[in-house]
Scaffold this active site. Sequence first.
Site, short mmCIF file in Angstrom:
data_model
loop_
_atom_site.label_atom_id
_atom_site.label_comp_id
_atom_site.label_asym_id
_atom_site.label_seq_id
_atom_site.Cartn_x
_atom_site.Cartn_y
_atom_site.Cartn_z
N CYS A 1 -64.25 40.47 -81.34
CA CYS A 1 -63.54 40.69 -82.61
C CYS A 1 -64.44 40.36 -83.80
CB CYS A 1 -62.34 39.76 -82.74
SG CYS A 1 -61.19 39.93 -81.44
N CYS B 1 -63.26 40.96 -95.95
CA CYS B 1 -63.02 39.63 -95.37
C CYS B 1 -64.37 38.96 -95.14
CB CYS B 1 -62.25 39.74 -94.05
SG CYS B 1 -60.68 40.57 -94.26
N CYS C 1 -65.57 48.92 -93.93
CA CYS C 1 -64.24 48.50 -94.39
C CYS C 1 -64.35 47.97 -95.81
CB CYS C 1 -63.70 47.40 -93.47
SG CYS C 1 -62.02 46.89 -93.90
N CYS D 1 -60.72 49.30 -77.63
CA CYS D 1 -60.63 48.88 -79.03
C CYS D 1 -61.34 49.94 -79.88
CB CYS D 1 -61.30 47.52 -79.16
SG CYS D 1 -61.40 46.92 -80.85
N CYS E 1 -66.08 38.62 -91.44
CA CYS E 1 -66.09 39.80 -90.56
C CYS E 1 -67.32 40.67 -90.82
CB CYS E 1 -64.82 40.62 -90.83
SG CYS E 1 -64.82 42.23 -90.04
N GLU F 1 -68.45 51.96 -83.80
CA GLU F 1 -68.46 51.32 -82.48
C GLU F 1 -67.04 51.20 -81.92
OE1 GLU F 1 -72.28 48.42 -82.49
OE2 GLU F 1 -70.61 47.73 -83.70
N1 SAH Z 1 -58.85 45.50 -90.12
C1 SAH Z 1 -57.90 45.08 -89.19
C2 SAH Z 1 -58.30 45.32 -87.75
C3 SAH Z 1 -59.72 45.06 -87.36
S1 SAH Z 1 -60.25 43.39 -87.30
C4 SAH Z 1 -57.55 43.61 -89.39
O1 SAH Z 1 -58.25 42.93 -90.13
O2 SAH Z 1 -56.54 43.19 -88.84
C5 SAH Z 1 -59.43 42.80 -85.82
C6 SAH Z 1 -59.24 41.28 -85.80
O3 SAH Z 1 -60.50 40.61 -85.72
C7 SAH Z 1 -58.54 40.74 -87.03
O4 SAH Z 1 -57.48 39.88 -86.66
C8 SAH Z 1 -59.63 39.92 -87.72
O5 SAH Z 1 -59.07 38.85 -88.46
C9 SAH Z 1 -60.46 39.47 -86.55
N2 SAH Z 1 -61.84 39.09 -86.90
C10 SAH Z 1 -62.62 39.60 -87.86
N3 SAH Z 1 -63.84 39.00 -87.85
C11 SAH Z 1 -63.81 38.09 -86.84
C12 SAH Z 1 -64.78 37.17 -86.31
N4 SAH Z 1 -66.02 37.10 -86.79
N5 SAH Z 1 -64.41 36.40 -85.26
C13 SAH Z 1 -63.16 36.51 -84.73
N6 SAH Z 1 -62.24 37.38 -85.16
C14 SAH Z 1 -62.55 38.15 -86.22
FE1 SF4 Z 2 -61.77 44.95 -92.63
FE2 SF4 Z 2 -62.89 43.14 -91.05
FE3 SF4 Z 2 -61.08 42.40 -92.85
FE4 SF4 Z 2 -60.30 43.80 -90.69
S1 SF4 Z 2 -61.18 41.74 -90.70
S2 SF4 Z 2 -59.71 44.15 -92.83
S3 SF4 Z 2 -62.11 45.11 -90.41
S4 SF4 Z 2 -63.09 43.31 -93.30
#
Ligand code: SAH
Ligand code: SF4
Length: 343
Positions: free
Chosen positions: A335, A117, A113, A106, A120, A93
């Site tokens: 995000c 995290c 991934c 974006c 996420c 996406e």
């Molecule tokens: N993998 C990279 C980039 C993709 S995520 C990273 O983690 O930086 C982009 C941003 O979205 C990151 O700052 C992450 O912490 C944030 N993010 C992930 N899940 C989220 C959520 N459910 N709500 C708000 N931000 C989120």
């Molecule tokens: Fe991967 Fe999501 Fe963590 Fe970014 S925030 S590193 S996309 S698991």
Amino acid sequence: MRQKQIKGLDLKELADICLMQDVPLFRSKQIYRWMYRHHIDDISKMNNIPESLRDYLKENYIINTLEIENIQESKCEDTKKILFKTHDGKLIESVSMIDKKLHTVCISSQVGCSVDCQFCATGIMGFKRNLTSGEILDQVIEISKLRGKAITNIVYMGMGEPFLNYNEVMKSADIIHDHNGMNLGRNRITISTSGILPKIKQFIDEKRGYKLAVSLNATDDKTRTEIIPINKKWNIQMLIHELEKYPVDKKNMVMLEYVLLKGINDSIEDAEKLSEYANYLHCKVNIIPFNDIGNRYKRPDEDTINEFIAILHKNQKYYQTLVRWSKGLDIDAACGQLSTNTL
Ligand code: SAH
Ligand code: SF4
């Protein structure tokens, strides 16, 4: 023979093809411009390239790496979420956000991934594979054609961890930046990482010049390890120590991203500590109130968010504070909400 992807090749790789085919090297720049400047989707349409070379390319290469599978439109703002399908049936996406003169796209760097995290949606779906530079570029090219509006900013903040696919990500960013490619300024391209330390080092050493965003998301190691497991390996002190080396430049400051999670990292002490780090690093702080993904995490209530931000403003000496009230919430395009379930 299985065809290779021509989209994603850089000038040098295209020049190698010209050498092998015994055609003058200037042809490589023509092919490059057809793909990245003119967004041509059919090798036959490269009408200043000799037919014999076009035939060779058509036999051996494919030019389109992605198909648009679905488009969702937000009702609240000019935001679209685009679902793409790769040749091997994987779904990824991207999000296109138009706001007055700005068109921010974006993009994803991996299918899924591996960083895991806990807050996420992409992390929860797990890792499927890296995207090629062609697949990364095609997200930009397809969206540019779909929207008919020049793209002003690219953020590598979609699915995946860009620094775990470093070479393909840098190759795509270089083509987006190159004046014969998409000609976008370095400071209009942002790469966001969860903190893959050796690659942050490499990125700084190589003086890449793209904007760097680091997802800090907690101010103590215990909490950070709980929500971002790789913190066990590369902890907060190690990250701060590395980011000290990032050149302080008003136009290109490091950005610390901080997803606010209710009861986890939203206390007054967290806000105080975050401002200490930020004053030390002279950076930008981007507060992202958590976007729901239907698990145990919640967004703090509005008073807590406002209090947290007020402390950041109060302590602000050498940093800037931004709050990202995400776009595309109604279509799960905000995000951390990107996730696709295929093989
Ligand atoms: N993998 C990279 C980039 C993709 S995520 C990273 O983690 O930086 C982009 C941003 O979205 C990151 O700052 C992450 O912490 C944030 N993010 C992930 N899940 C989220 C959520 N459910 N709500 C708000 N931000 C989120
Ligand atoms: Fe991967 Fe999501 Fe963590 Fe970014 S925030 S590193 S996309 S698991």
